[in-house]
Write a protein that holds these residues in place. Structure first.
Motif, short mmCIF file in Angstrom:
data_model
loop_
_atom_site.label_atom_id
_atom_site.label_comp_id
_atom_site.label_asym_id
_atom_site.label_seq_id
_atom_site.Cartn_x
_atom_site.Cartn_y
_atom_site.Cartn_z
N VAL A 1 9.31 47.45 53.90
CA VAL A 1 10.05 48.21 54.75
C VAL A 1 11.22 48.60 54.41
O VAL A 1 11.95 49.88 54.44
CB VAL A 1 10.14 47.44 56.38
CG1 VAL A 1 10.99 48.20 57.16
CG2 VAL A 1 8.65 47.36 57.06
N ALA A 2 12.09 47.74 53.86
CA ALA A 2 13.48 47.74 53.31
C ALA A 2 13.57 48.88 52.16
O ALA A 2 14.31 49.68 52.28
CB ALA A 2 14.22 46.46 53.08
N VAL A 3 12.56 48.60 51.29
CA VAL A 3 12.32 49.48 50.17
C VAL A 3 12.16 50.88 50.53
O VAL A 3 12.74 51.89 49.94
CB VAL A 3 11.62 49.09 48.93
CG1 VAL A 3 11.41 50.07 47.99
CG2 VAL A 3 11.89 47.77 48.61
N GLU A 4 11.22 51.05 51.66
CA GLU A 4 10.68 52.41 52.08
C GLU A 4 11.78 52.99 52.63
O GLU A 4 12.20 54.27 52.46
CB GLU A 4 9.59 52.32 52.61
CG GLU A 4 8.84 53.68 53.07
CD GLU A 4 8.45 54.35 51.78
OE1 GLU A 4 8.36 55.70 51.80
OE2 GLU A 4 8.02 53.63 50.88
N SER A 5 12.71 52.35 53.42
CA SER A 5 13.78 52.95 54.12
C SER A 5 14.83 53.48 53.04
O SER A 5 15.59 54.58 53.32
CB SER A 5 14.41 51.93 54.87
OG SER A 5 15.00 50.79 54.51
N VAL A 6 15.12 52.79 52.20
CA VAL A 6 16.08 53.37 51.10
C VAL A 6 15.52 54.51 50.65
O VAL A 6 16.39 55.74 50.22
CB VAL A 6 16.40 52.08 50.16
CG1 VAL A 6 17.01 52.83 49.13
CG2 VAL A 6 17.19 51.09 50.72
N ARG A 7 14.20 54.22 50.20
CA ARG A 7 13.72 55.49 49.23
C ARG A 7 13.64 56.70 50.33
O ARG A 7 13.69 58.02 49.87
CB ARG A 7 12.05 55.27 48.87
CG ARG A 7 11.22 56.31 48.46
CD ARG A 7 9.97 56.00 47.92
NE ARG A 7 10.05 54.88 46.94
CZ ARG A 7 9.39 53.60 47.11
NH1 ARG A 7 9.30 53.13 48.08
NH2 ARG A 7 9.55 52.71 45.93
#
Length: 252
Positions: free
Chosen positions: A147-153
């Motif tokens: 979730v964190a990685v996708e939010s940055v992406r």
């Protein structure tokens, strides 16, 4: 002071690093005003510490970072809060903060942070966006890293820009003993992350970060359970009565 691996360095009592896209800071328990057993830089507003002391500690860290610090009430889940139109709501933990275990922002004037005292503080930096994630074993198993990685992406200005992640002080594979429920939650990772009854959440988090598309993962290399007790808070080592340190990220 313990020697730190690159790119981390000590800055006074705290750990910092300058990375592509932003800065990160991991606080220790040193340099605050709280009294035992929360001595001394307790940043956790939901502990039994004196509220005025926690407020003073958080104000000192905010001055150090040089911008408001957005945080949330952590519940070992996967909800993410985007700090954009309403940064103040998440920045003040005493004003009905949202329940979330990840925060993301593309604003250069706001930092995002999570609290920890054995769980992993994980910070993700992209091109024009940063995120902070709180990863205990439940959140890690549920997918808070993804979730964190996708939010940055989603928030960064370039779709395929390389991301960097850092794993801060937390319970290490050297000390983190678990039961069958936890081992079963990470069975897919095999024996590489297990040693008897111990499990390496940091190795699991690093693997999941890379699988999610993070190009570079750095680990500060400190275990909250076996680091000097005067350096870091540890919920397990301290019998559940302890303070909280912060992992903080902000854009350059």
């Amino acid at each position: 002071m313990s020697e730190l691996p690159a790119p981390f360095r000590w800055s006074g009592d705290h750990i910092t690093a300058d990375l592509p896209g932003g800065h990160v800071l991991f606080t220790t328990r040193r340099g605050g005003v709280s009294h035992p057993p929360y001595d001394s830089l307790n940043l956790g507003p939901w502990t039994e510490d004196d509220a005025a002391s926690v407020d003073a500690n958080r104000a000192a860290v905010t001055r150090l970072v040089g911008r408001p610090i957005a945080s949330a009430r952590q519940v070992h889940g996967t909800a993410v809060v985007s700090i954009d139109a309403r940064p103040g709501r998440a920045a003040d933990p005493r004003q009905d903060p949202p329940e979330a275990d990840a925060l993301v922002t593309d604003r250069p004037d706001v930092a995002v942070a999570v609290l920890a005292a054995d769980c992993l503080p994980i910070l993700v930096l992209g091109h024009g966006a940063v995120a902070a994630a709180h990863a205990g074993w439940r959140g890690l198993a549920a997918g808070v890293v993804d979730v964190a990685v996708e939010s940055v992406r989603d928030a960064q200005v370039a779709d395929h820009a390389p991301m960097v992640a850092v794993i801060g002080p937390g319970a290490g594979g050297c000390c983190y003993e678990v039961g069958d429920e936890v081992r079963e939650a990470f069975a897919e990772h095999g024996d590489a992350v297990r040693d008897g009854r111990r499990i390496d959440l940091k190795a699991i988090a690093a693997e999941r970060l890379r699988d999610a598309g993070v190009a570079t993962v750095h680990d500060v290399g400190l275990c909250t359970l076996c680091a000097p007790a005067g350096m870091l808070f540890s919920h397990r080592r301290d019998g559940g009565t302890t303070g909280r340190q912060m992992g903080i990220a902000w854009r350059t």
